[in-house]
Design an enzyme around this catalytic site. Structure first.
Site, PDB file in Angstrom:
ATOM      1  CG  LEU A  83      29.234   7.774  11.713  1.00  0.00           C
ATOM      2  CD1 LEU A  83      30.566   7.814  12.473  1.00  0.00           C
ATOM      3  CD2 LEU A  83      29.483   7.347  10.265  1.00  0.00           C
ATOM      4  CG  ASP A  84      27.542  11.178  16.996  1.00  0.00           C
ATOM      5  OD1 ASP A  84      26.749  10.483  17.649  1.00  0.00           O
ATOM      6  OD2 ASP A  84      28.648  11.548  17.442  1.00  0.00           O
ATOM      7  NE  ARG A  85      19.837  14.941  11.686  1.00  0.00           N
ATOM      8  CZ  ARG A  85      18.849  15.770  12.024  1.00  0.00           C
ATOM      9  NH1 ARG A  85      18.518  15.936  13.295  1.00  0.00           N
ATOM     10  NH2 ARG A  85      18.191  16.440  11.089  1.00  0.00           N
ATOM     11  CB  SER A  87      29.869  11.660  12.148  1.00  0.00           C
ATOM     12  OG  SER A  87      30.182  12.428  13.301  1.00  0.00           O
TER      13      SER A  87
END
Length: 219
Positions: A83-85, A87
């Site tokens: 999960l992107d930073r 997000s």
């Protein structure tokens, strides 16, 4: 690798075959072994904004970023996917390679639902493009389930998103079965509505219901 051809004789005929040594174990943190029910661990973590989806930060010491180690004290579990930073929301961690593969491999088609705040007011004709699939740089996306939703009752993001007073925002529920890099953000940008905030609500049958932001639940 190829040996240079000798003009007199082939030295390889007179040399002993080198031993390759023991094979390396492929069960690294990215390739976990399957485990029994008795030792399986599954962690559901509600990831805050600006936290890396890993336990260590390879960046500079001066610019140390928050990692999973700042929130999770369960040993020997690793993120199934990422999960992107920038997000937020559900991140599943496990020690079970079979479960990890089910979540991350495209052929398994595990669905994931995102709550997405976009800039602007998309119409049904815009959303239908996502339902049909849009063409990104890495190919056509699979059809997505997309609906306009009421603003969810969620935590405040720190820092808050940057909203422009003259432009409204809309919350969407987007369900996909792929996991391309920053896919949801690229999908909404493709139809002209940039993502301002992205929260993963569900992975398969697991959700963030009952899990405070920054907290986790061990199943």
């Amino acid at each position: 690798m190829f040996n240079k051809k000798s003009t007199s004789f082939d030295k390889t005929k007179f040399s002993k075959k080198k031993s390759r040594g023991p094979r390396k174990n492929k069960n690294t943190k990215n390739h976990l072994p399957a485990v029994t029910d008795a030792i399986r661990r599954v962690v559901l973590f509600n990831k805050p904004f600006d936290v890396l989806s890993q336990f260590t930060d390879q960046g500079s010491v001066e610019n140390k970023r928050k990692t999973l180690a700042d929130f999770i004290d369960v040993k020997e579990v690793y993120a199934a996917g990422r999960l992107d930073r920038d997000s937020e929301g559900l991140l599943l961690l496990t020690n079970d390679g079979k479960l990890q593969a089910k979540i991350t491999q495209p052929d398994a088609k595990t669905t994931k639902t995102y709550w997405v705040q976009v800039e602007g007011s998309p119409q049904e004709s815009d959303l239908q493009k996502l339902r049909d699939g849009v063409k990104l740089k890495d190919g056509l996306t699979l059809p997505a389930e997309v609906e306009i939703m009421h603003e969810p009752e969620i935590w405040e993001r720190v820092p808050p998103i940057r909203e422009r007073a003259a432009i409204p925002t809309t919350w969407l529920s987007i369900t996909i079965s792929e996991g391309r890099n920053r896919q949801v953000r690229r999908m909404t940008a493709n139809i002209g509505f940039p993502t301002l905030r992205l929260i993963r609500y569900r992975i398969g049958a697991w959700t963030i219901d009952g899990i405070a932001n920054g907290s986790y639940k061990l199943l």
